[in-house]
Design an enzyme around this catalytic site. Structure first.
Site, PDB file in Angstrom:
ATOM      1  N   ASP A 145       0.855  -1.178   0.000  1.00  0.00           N
ATOM      2  CA  ASP A 145       0.000   0.000   0.000  1.00  0.00           C
ATOM      3  C   ASP A 145       0.899   1.238   0.000  1.00  0.00           C
ATOM      4  OD1 ASP A 145      -2.491   1.392   0.262  1.00  0.00           O
ATOM      5  OD2 ASP A 145      -1.943   1.811   2.331  1.00  0.00           O
ATOM      6  N   ASP A 162      -1.689  -0.807   5.903  1.00  0.00           N
ATOM      7  CA  ASP A 162      -2.065  -0.348   7.239  1.00  0.00           C
ATOM      8  C   ASP A 162      -3.548  -0.088   7.395  1.00  0.00           C
ATOM      9  OD1 ASP A 162      -2.283   1.859   5.666  1.00  0.00           O
ATOM     10  OD2 ASP A 162      -1.086   3.190   6.924  1.00  0.00           O
ATOM     11  N   ASP A 212      -6.834  -2.857   3.401  1.00  0.00           N
ATOM     12  CA  ASP A 212      -5.770  -3.809   3.095  1.00  0.00           C
ATOM     13  C   ASP A 212      -6.021  -5.180   3.705  1.00  0.00           C
ATOM     14  OD1 ASP A 212      -4.186  -1.882   1.759  1.00  0.00           O
ATOM     15  OD2 ASP A 212      -3.506  -1.109   3.680  1.00  0.00           O
TER      16      ASP A 212
END
Length: 887
Positions: free
Chosen positions: A333, A628, A632
């Site tokens: 990410d 985070d 995700d």
């Protein structure tokens, strides 16, 4: 129908509600019975006993239990109390292994609990035309929610009214700044989640403004609920190491059963007593099973976990250590993982300049020497621009006693405030010197805000907002140049704000848009970005050096994502960046064909992330996913190993991940990969060491039975060797230091077995060596003492001690003369203790329980000579190049 693309009239009709008065209390109760509570469903967790019983499904354990049962029956038939020692010992070993397995398994799944805790416990609604505070769990579709700054959004809803409303959605969409909401907007069908500006979503928080929204989905039907469903439906697969050890157990079990069958047939043909045949079969089964292997591998992994904790990585599932070492693709990410998750002012353009000035405010603060030097390096116009910009901000930055920053308010505003602070203009001092007299708050229609201050005795109106909204209001300044600079800075993925001002004759009595926001003078533009972590750039470079492919997956815009990825070295020449909409147009076959060319995925949904992870897995790659946010979590769970951020990471992400980086440092993953590779190397050494000795034991028992119809080692002796004298050196062998060149190697292919590169053949040859040594020892002891017990004592001594010598040989593919004989201090201690334990059984009254006898001195000397043969053989094979390192 899509609620975000429908008109308010359609919405009201579809949900059968009033957009002014909401539902009646009776209708809300009826719908609660129909739709259920606004809660997330939980997956039923296994009980302790279910987990305990699961440990007995392993083939190796089942064979040991069968051996214990046979031994128990024979003990009952014999009537000898001492005969029960063997089955009790086997059962004790099995139970200890099972307890260790339960203790080392991952704890109960926490992701759904974390998702539940993110839901607001109470909500403000309008029911029957009156405002009420109700439990969030009682919300139903059609309810009218009231939202204001600081609220958690309790359910998904379509906005019907919004005033300067901003919602923090980074955990759900991946965007680094709060989303500006617009109740009047009509969004296209199939728009990405982050573009649905007329919607609010459960679990997100309101950072600015106020709004009113009609509930469109509750519970598992919310976007948060869909993620919970994905987590619930996404099964955790076995790691490569688990798969290999499971396959190994099955093969060893079949080998043991086949050998037992042959021995049984041979014994019956030779009219051997059935009792003796059973005892030999039990010995053979025990010799074939590396009883200590699961526990030792667990211990080696645990030691690796302890090493990783010191390097800021917490492992949630032990086998994930090995999987991380095998990672060949890292899907990361962007926000908070590769970037700092903090908007930072990096460029400032002052009207009249030729180009924007680079702003470096990464200094210690306004009082430090670095801050003074940075201030002197800037033109006065830039300082004035940042001073006025900070004054025209509602956001603040608070510094704690440890000088740690806490950003309060809109991230773009706190970026300006922090830049001014670090250049010697703290907002608190500015507010005192230049008090605010009045203001016109930001709203999404105007896309700007205005504050009025008394500055050096003058009344100044400062306007801050989007360039397109301020340009028509300006009467002074080079607007064409500013437009070009705005476009250029936007092309660099910067978030650009324009600052203008107007001097008023006196403090205004009528503070309105029409009277204040006109006849402005352009001051300049500021450009902000959520910058890459400096250490992430180096980490990406090391990943490429190690043959690991980095891929960025984010909910942010493709331009921003591409700029960051290019800066970090993720997006290279020839690589592609695609959006979630483009991805949705690809079927799985097209994605599989393109996946190796795509380095950046932008504006993606949680489902998209899982598709990407699985596309790489179909290519045979071992995929790691870092992130985070809540968005995700499903992909973290679907990946071979999920890495969550410990500081900025949500509890949902941590609960779904296999590993948590406690310092939120992407570079930590490089250390984790290095440790993982080193641990896998050590596990291979341990497996090679233990299996080589087990094969030697099987060959010894089997060949002695075929040749002499005698059992050279009884099951208790084999258990002592496998669990006591072998286990300690094996654990120490698993603590060898990581090879310095380990990150120069290519990742291990996903389909590569643990016995690749000739390791299987070497294990068999080493087993043959141990078998020959033990058979020779048995024959020498048998003939030298005239007793089978003498042969068994000699075989026990040689097999146990030669395996301790072999532990030193297994340390490296290099010669011991190069690595140093005693450089592994833990192995030195383990070997000394193992020798002591062997001597304890050989030379104390314990020898009676193990059916051993005392030997003549010359046989002990002959045995010592046989024990050194593995050292000679292994050194010769290393010198001849038969044992060498393979990437």
């Amino acid at each position: 129908m899509n609620m975000y693309s429908s008109s308010k009239e359609q919405l009201q009709k579809e949900l059968d509600t009033s957009l002014c008065a909401g539902l009646t209390g009776e209708e809300a109760s009826a719908r609660l019975g129909r739709y259920g509570e606004n809660r997330l469903k939980e997956k039923k967790k296994k009980t302790f006993w279910q987990r305990f019983l699961d440990q007995f499904k392993d083939v190796m354990i089942l064979i040991l239990l069968a051996a214990a049962a046979v031994s128990f029956v024979l003990a009952v038939m014999s009537g000898e109390g001492s005969e029960f020692f063997e089955p009790v010992l086997i059962l004790l070993i099995v139970i200890v292994n099972a307890v260790m397995g339960v203790m080392q398994e991952s704890k109960a799944e926490k992701a759904l609990d974390a998702l539940k805790s993110m839901s607001a416990p109470h909500a403000r609604v309008i029911r029957g035309g009156k405002e009420e505070i109700v439990e969030a769990s009682s919300l139903v579709p059609g309810d009218l929610m009231l939202l204001e700054a600081g609220d958690f959004v309790p359910a998904d809803g379509r906005l019907v009214e919004a005033s300067a409303l901003k919602v923090e959605e980074s955990a759900l969409t991946g965007e680094s700044v709060p989303a500006e909401k617009d109740a009047k907007a009509l969004v296209e069908d199939n728009a990405p989640l982050g573009d649905r500006v007329n919607m609010v979503y459960s679990g997100c928080s309101v950072t600015y403004g106020r709004g009113r929204a009609v509930v469109t989905a509750t519970g598992m039907n919310t976007e948060m609920g869909k993620i919970a469903g994905l987590l619930d439906n996404e099964r955790e697969g076995l790691t490569p190491l688990q798969q290999k050890l499971a396959g190994l157990g099955s093969r060893l079990g079949l080998l043991a059963l086949a050998a037992c069958a042959v021995i049984f047939v041979v014994g019956l043909l030779d009219d051997m007593p059935v009792m003796e045949i059973f005892m030999t079969s039990v010995s053979l089964a025990v010799s074939a099973i590396p009883e200590g292997l699961p526990a030792i591998v667990t211990i080696v992994l645990s030691i690796g976990v302890q090493r990783m904790v010191k390097k800021n990585a917490i492992i949630r599932r032990l086998p994930a250590v090995e999987t991380l070492g095998s990672a060949s693709v890292i899907c990361s990410d962007k926000t908070g993982t590769l970037t700092q998750n903090r908007m930072t002012l990096v460029k400032a353009y002052v009207d009249g300049d030729t180009k924007p000035a680079d702003i470096d405010t990464e200094t210690g603060g306004s009082k430090g020497e670095q801050g003074i030097r940075a201030r002197k390096a800037l033109a006065p116009g830039v300082l004035r621009l940042l001073q006025y910009g900070s004054l025209c901000c509602d956001g603040t930055v608070v510094f704690g006693e440890d000088k740690k920053e806490q950003h309060v308010g809109d991230p773009t505003e706190t970026a300006i405030v922090l830049a001014a602070h670090r250049l010697g203009m703290p907002k608190e001092e500015l507010n005192v010197r230049c008090p605010r007299l009045a203001d016109l708050p930001f709203d999404s229609d105007r896309k700007r805000m205005t504050t009025i201050h008394r500055i050096d005795g003058k009344v100044i109106a400062i306007v801050k907002g989007a360039f397109d909204s301020i340009r028509p209001l300006c009467v002074a300044g080079d607007l064409e140049k500013a437009a070009a600079v705005n476009d250029a800075m936007s092309g660099e993925a910067l978030r650009v704000l324009t600052i203008a001002c107007r001097q008023l004759e006196e403090e205004p009595r009528d503070v309105s848009i029409d009277t204040i926001e006109k006849d402005l003078t352009l001051l300049g533009l500021v450009g902000m970005i959520d910058p890459p972590r400096p250490e992430a750039r180096a980490a990406v470079a090391v990943c490429r050096q190690a043959g690991i492919r980095p891929v960025m997956i984010t909910g942010d815009h493709v331009v921003t994502a591409s700029a960051i990825a290019r800066d970090l070295g993720i997006l290279l020449e020839g690589d592609q960046a695609v959006t979630g909409q483009q991805l949705a147009q690809m079927d799985d076959a097209q994605l599989d064909e393109s996946v190796r060319r795509i380095a950046v995925y932008a504006r993606v949904s949680p489902e998209d992330k899982i598709r990407i992870v699985k596309a790489w897995q179909r290519q045979g790659e071992t995929v790691s996913m870092t992130g985070d946010g809540v968005n995700d979590a499903p992909a973290l769970k679907a990946a071979d190993i999920g890495c969550a951020m410990g500081i900025t990471g949500t509890d949902v992400a941590k609960g779904a991940a296999d590993m948590t980086l406690t310092d939120d440092n992407f570079a930590t993953i490089v250390d984790a990969v290095r440790e993982g590779r080193g641990i896998y190397d050590n596990i291979k050494k341990v497996v090679g060491f233990l299996l080589g000795t087990n094969i030697g034991e099987v060959l010894t028992v089997f060949c002695a039975m075929i040749l002499w119809r005698r059992t050279p080692l009884v099951s208790m002796q084999l258990l002592w060797i496998n669990l006591v004298t072998d286990s300690l050196p094996a654990i120490a062998l698993g603590m060898e230091d990581v090879e310095p060149d380990i990150m120069d190697r290519e990742p291990k292919p996903r389909e590569e077995g643990i016995f690749a590169h000739g390791m299987g053949a070497r294990i068999i040859l080493q087993g043959c060596m141990f078998g020959l040594l033990s058979l020779a020892a048995f024959w020498l002891g048998w003939k030298g003492t005239g007793q089978v017990a003498g042969g068994q004592t000699m075989a026990f001594m040689v097999l146990a001690l030669s395996q301790i010598v072999q532990a030193f040989n297994m340390r490296s593919h290099r010669s011991l003369f190069q690595t140093g004989f005693f450089t592994n201090k833990k192995l030195n201690a383990a070997a000394a203790l193992s020798v002591l334990l062997v001597c304890l059984v050989l030379f104390t009254p314990l020898s009676v329980a193990f059916e051993l006898i005392y030997l003549p001195a010359h046989l002990y000397l002959a045995g010592a000579g046989l024990c050194l043969i593995p050292f000679v053989c292994m050194e010769a094979s290393k010198a001849a190049g038969l044992i060498h390192h393979k990437n």
